[in-house]
Design an enzyme around this catalytic site. Structure first.
Site, short mmCIF file in Angstrom:
data_model
loop_
_atom_site.label_atom_id
_atom_site.label_comp_id
_atom_site.label_asym_id
_atom_site.label_seq_id
_atom_site.Cartn_x
_atom_site.Cartn_y
_atom_site.Cartn_z
N HIS A 25 -32.76 19.12 10.66
CA HIS A 25 -33.70 20.17 11.06
C HIS A 25 -33.30 20.68 12.44
CE1 HIS A 25 -37.14 22.46 11.96
NE2 HIS A 25 -37.72 21.56 12.74
N ASN B 128 -35.86 27.24 16.10
CA ASN B 128 -36.47 26.42 15.05
C ASN B 128 -37.20 27.35 14.07
OD1 ASN B 128 -38.08 24.78 13.48
ND2 ASN B 128 -38.80 23.50 15.17
N CYS C 295 -41.99 21.65 8.93
CA CYS C 295 -40.54 21.80 9.06
C CYS C 295 -39.77 20.95 8.05
CB CYS C 295 -40.09 21.48 10.49
SG CYS C 295 -40.85 22.56 11.72
N1 COA Z 1 -39.81 27.09 31.25
C1 COA Z 1 -39.88 26.41 32.39
N2 COA Z 1 -40.56 25.26 32.52
C2 COA Z 1 -41.19 24.78 31.43
C3 COA Z 1 -41.14 25.44 30.20
C4 COA Z 1 -40.42 26.64 30.14
N3 COA Z 1 -40.33 27.35 29.00
N4 COA Z 1 -41.85 24.72 29.30
C5 COA Z 1 -42.30 23.65 29.94
N5 COA Z 1 -41.92 23.68 31.24
C6 COA Z 1 -42.20 22.72 32.29
C7 COA Z 1 -43.41 21.90 32.01
O1 COA Z 1 -44.59 22.60 32.36
C8 COA Z 1 -43.19 20.70 32.88
O2 COA Z 1 -43.54 21.02 34.21
P1 COA Z 1 -44.36 19.98 35.11
O3 COA Z 1 -43.45 18.80 35.23
O4 COA Z 1 -44.56 20.75 36.37
O5 COA Z 1 -45.62 19.70 34.34
C9 COA Z 1 -41.67 20.52 32.85
O6 COA Z 1 -41.15 21.78 32.40
C10 COA Z 1 -41.22 19.40 31.93
O7 COA Z 1 -41.95 19.50 30.73
P2 COA Z 1 -41.62 18.64 29.49
O8 COA Z 1 -42.54 19.01 28.35
O9 COA Z 1 -41.55 17.19 29.88
O10 COA Z 1 -40.14 19.14 29.21
P3 COA Z 1 -39.10 18.66 28.15
O11 COA Z 1 -37.82 18.33 28.77
O12 COA Z 1 -39.72 17.64 27.21
O13 COA Z 1 -38.85 19.99 27.30
C11 COA Z 1 -39.49 20.89 25.19
C12 COA Z 1 -39.91 20.61 26.62
C13 COA Z 1 -40.64 21.51 24.45
C14 COA Z 1 -38.30 21.85 25.22
C15 COA Z 1 -39.06 19.55 24.52
O14 COA Z 1 -40.03 18.56 24.77
C16 COA Z 1 -38.84 19.66 23.05
O15 COA Z 1 -38.03 20.42 22.57
N6 COA Z 1 -39.55 18.82 22.26
C17 COA Z 1 -39.40 18.78 20.83
C18 COA Z 1 -40.20 19.87 20.24
C19 COA Z 1 -39.84 20.12 18.81
O16 COA Z 1 -38.71 20.05 18.42
N7 COA Z 1 -40.86 20.43 18.02
C20 COA Z 1 -40.71 20.77 16.66
C21 COA Z 1 -40.44 19.56 15.85
S1 COA Z 1 -40.49 19.98 14.18
#
Ligand code: COA
Length: 322
Positions: free
Chosen positions: A249, A279, A113
């Protein structure tokens, strides 16, 4: 020494749109959850016959048109991508062929990215030293091709697209400064655990998909995007008050909001295309730049701070007068 100045921007998003409502049908999620946690409402998906080079060509032609430059006058192409059409040759060489600007260097940069920010830094150095005068700098990805559509932690975030700028030699900056970084210790937080030389098993169709530890990536991204902004501004005796537009980004709305808050920058001065683009990996920064140039928010003379962050991890920033 020469300076490098942006003379035109362009972007391209594939026609097909994938909404959160459609994702609700495929995986266990809700549209509300996706919007609340990511800010993404829809993303564009390349048609089955469309490749990264097709997207890149559309964006490049728009940038060339905006710069009022004959494509044959381009003497350097640097293209950030993680999803090239082929293992080789590079997308950049194929784009060069399509544009008919033969002979100068053309190569891809793999910084996930951060690919566009890396490409800008490199092209700037070519122009500064006189090795090139008119560069095409592109970020293009069909990232959804390496997404596991059963993985609700990743498939909600990503989309396809391309963005491009024409950089031309000028007497005044232009690009004021750029800084690049990488730290390979973070590999397994965000990666595709397969590759040409790394045990890719052609018989396992699921072997080449993105895997991510989302909440850990989130924390590093927020800290890093704040730190690189402060570093590049301090190195140039500037503060965040000197920046008209921050173009980070487009990973996640919450990452953008947290970065703005930590920098003490009003959110209105952050270009945010997360809602409609998701993204788009290397395309995200140049696409956001092009959107804000074309809708009139960014004006000639504005000071812009572009920031990339991606797998590796890689990160970097470009500070410029538009
Ligand atoms: N729908 C519903 N629930 C979801 C889900 C979805 N699409 N994806 C994950 N969950 C659940 C998880 O399974 C977890 O459940 P659990 O507590 O029962 O295990 C819960 O939601 C929380 O998961 P978590 O990963 O802690 O959520 P979060 O608030 O961190 O959000 C992302 C997840 C991926 C949206 C977030 O972490 C994120 O955007 N991270 C950055 C990723 C990024 O930008 N990457 C590219 C960088 S270049």
């Amino acid at each position: 020494m020469n300076h490098a100045r942006i003379s035109g921007t362009g972007g391209y998003l594939p026609e097909q749109v994938l909404t959160n409502a459609e994702l609700e049908q495929r995986i266990e999620t809700t549209a509300e959850w996706i919007v609340e946690r990511t800010g993404v409402e829809e993303r564009h998906i390349a048609a089955p016959w469309e490749t990264t080079c097709d997207l890149a060509e559309r964006a490049a032609r728009r940038a060339l048109e905006a710069a009022d430059l004959d494509p044959r006058r381009i003497d350097l192409i640097v293209l950030g991508t993680t999803t090239p059409d082929h293992v080789f040759p590079s997308v950049a060489t194929q784009l060069q062929h399509r544009l008919g600007c033969y002979g100068g260097p053309a190569f891809d940069v793999q910084a996930v990215c951060t690919g566009f920010v890396y490409a800008m830094d490199i092209a700037n150095r070519f122009i500064r030293t006189g090795a090139a005068r008119r560069a095409l700098v592109v970020g293009a990805d069909t990232f959804t091709r390496i997404i596991n559509w059963q993985d609700r932690g990743t498939c909600i975030l990503f989309g396809d697209g391309a963005g491009a700028v024409v950089l031309e030699a000028a007497d005044e900056p232009g690009i004021i400064d750029s800084q690049l970084h990488a730290d390979g210790r973070y590999k397994e937080l965000l990666w595709v655990p397969a590759g040409v030389s790394g045990g890719y098993d052609q018989t396992r169709q699921n072997a080449a998909f993105v895997e991510m530890r989302g909440s850990e990536v989130f924390k590093v991204a927020v800290t890093t995007l704040k730190e690189i902004a402060e570093q590049i501004l301090a190195a140039n005796h500037m503060t965040i008050a000197d920046v008209d537009w921050l173009i980070p980004h487009q990973a996640n709305r919450r990452i953008l909001a947290a970065t703005a808050k930590r920098l003490g920058l009003p959110e209105e001065r952050v270009v945010d295309c997360v809602r409609l683009h998701g993204n788009t990996s290397a395309a995200s920064v140049p696409l956001a730049l092009d959107v804000a140039v074309r809708d009139g928010r960014i004006q000639r003379g504005d000071t812009l701070l572009l920031e990339g962050f991606g797998g590796g991890f890689t990160w970097g920033a470009v500070l410029l007068n538009y």
